[in-house]
Design a protein around this motif. Structure first.
Motif, short mmCIF file in Angstrom:
data_model
loop_
_atom_site.label_atom_id
_atom_site.label_comp_id
_atom_site.label_asym_id
_atom_site.label_seq_id
_atom_site.Cartn_x
_atom_site.Cartn_y
_atom_site.Cartn_z
N ASN A 231 42.00 42.59 36.33
CA ASN A 231 40.81 41.83 37.18
C ASN A 231 40.96 40.54 37.95
O ASN A 231 41.15 39.68 37.26
CB ASN A 231 39.62 41.79 35.98
CG ASN A 231 38.11 41.57 36.71
OD1 ASN A 231 37.90 41.98 37.73
ND2 ASN A 231 37.26 41.02 35.81
N PRO A 232 40.74 40.89 39.22
CA PRO A 232 40.23 41.93 39.92
C PRO A 232 41.37 42.85 40.14
O PRO A 232 42.54 42.68 39.90
CB PRO A 232 39.97 41.36 41.44
CG PRO A 232 41.02 40.05 41.58
CD PRO A 232 41.00 39.66 40.13
N ASN B 70 38.29 46.99 42.82
CA ASN B 70 37.21 46.36 42.02
C ASN B 70 36.12 47.37 41.60
O ASN B 70 34.80 46.96 41.61
CB ASN B 70 36.67 44.98 42.53
CG ASN B 70 37.53 43.93 42.33
OD1 ASN B 70 38.60 44.01 41.53
ND2 ASN B 70 37.20 42.98 43.24
N PRO C 268 41.38 41.69 46.82
CA PRO C 268 41.81 40.87 45.75
C PRO C 268 43.36 40.47 45.86
O PRO C 268 44.20 41.63 46.29
CB PRO C 268 41.28 41.49 44.28
CG PRO C 268 40.93 42.85 44.99
CD PRO C 268 40.57 42.75 46.30
N SER C 269 43.74 39.19 45.56
CA SER C 269 45.17 39.09 45.67
C SER C 269 45.64 38.45 44.34
O SER C 269 46.56 38.24 44.46
CB SER C 269 45.65 38.32 47.15
OG SER C 269 44.99 37.01 46.98
N SER C 270 44.92 38.14 43.35
CA SER C 270 45.41 37.14 42.18
C SER C 270 45.95 37.73 41.13
O SER C 270 46.20 37.11 40.33
CB SER C 270 44.00 36.24 41.91
OG SER C 270 43.09 37.20 41.16
#
Length: 156
Positions: A76-77, A94, A145-147
């Motif tokens: 997540n994400p 997501n 999202p890239s985390s």
């Protein structure tokens, strides 16, 4: 039953001030990924890619799902680039699923598949062999999202 995806080249264009490319290529003309193969990013993206590309060869007689090309569904994400039911490319962000039902990669031939996320137009485009095959409106907005690290050939 194990599902295999053969990938000649997977290219991810990274949206940074200088675009960079991650290329995976096998000497025998393709790579085979199975449920036991896990290739995970060591580091996350500085910013998320907006173009996802792969050369894919899947049987014309295949049914069901083709499998995940790049994903982190359990994170997540999350963000997934995959082949869904009937050979339809699918982009998952997501909890929002974008299935290109007018497209199939179950051809028995090598095909070049590209999915492009256009945040400013709120569109997601699917290209097959360089031709625009289908465009979907995006409910998702903003940067992808890239985390979380991605897995090549499967999910996290």
């Amino acid at each position: 039953m194990k599902r295999f995806i053969s990938i000649l080249v997977l290219t991810l264009m990274i949206l940074t001030s200088v675009s960079s490319t991650l290329t995976v290529q096998a000497a025998d003309g393709g790579m085979r990924f199975s449920a036991g193969d896990v290739y995970t990013q060591k580091e996350t993206y500085k910013s998320a890619p907006v173009t996802f590309e792969a050369w894919i060869k899947l049987s014309a007689t295949q049914s069901g799902r083709g499998g995940v090309i790049l994903g982190n569904f359990d994170k997540n994400p999350n963000l997934n680039f995959e082949i869904y039911d009937g050979g339809a490319p699918r982009f998952y962000i997501n909890g929002d699923s974008y299935v290109f039902n007018n497209v199939t990669v179950f051809t028995g031939e090598w095909v070049h598949l590209a999915i492009v996320y256009d945040a400013s137009a709120a569109k997601i485009h699917c290209y097959l062999n360089g031709n625009l095959a289908q465009t979907l409106s995006s409910r998702y907005s903003g940067s992808l999202p890239s985390s979380q690290p991605q897995v090549l050939g499967g999910d996290a």
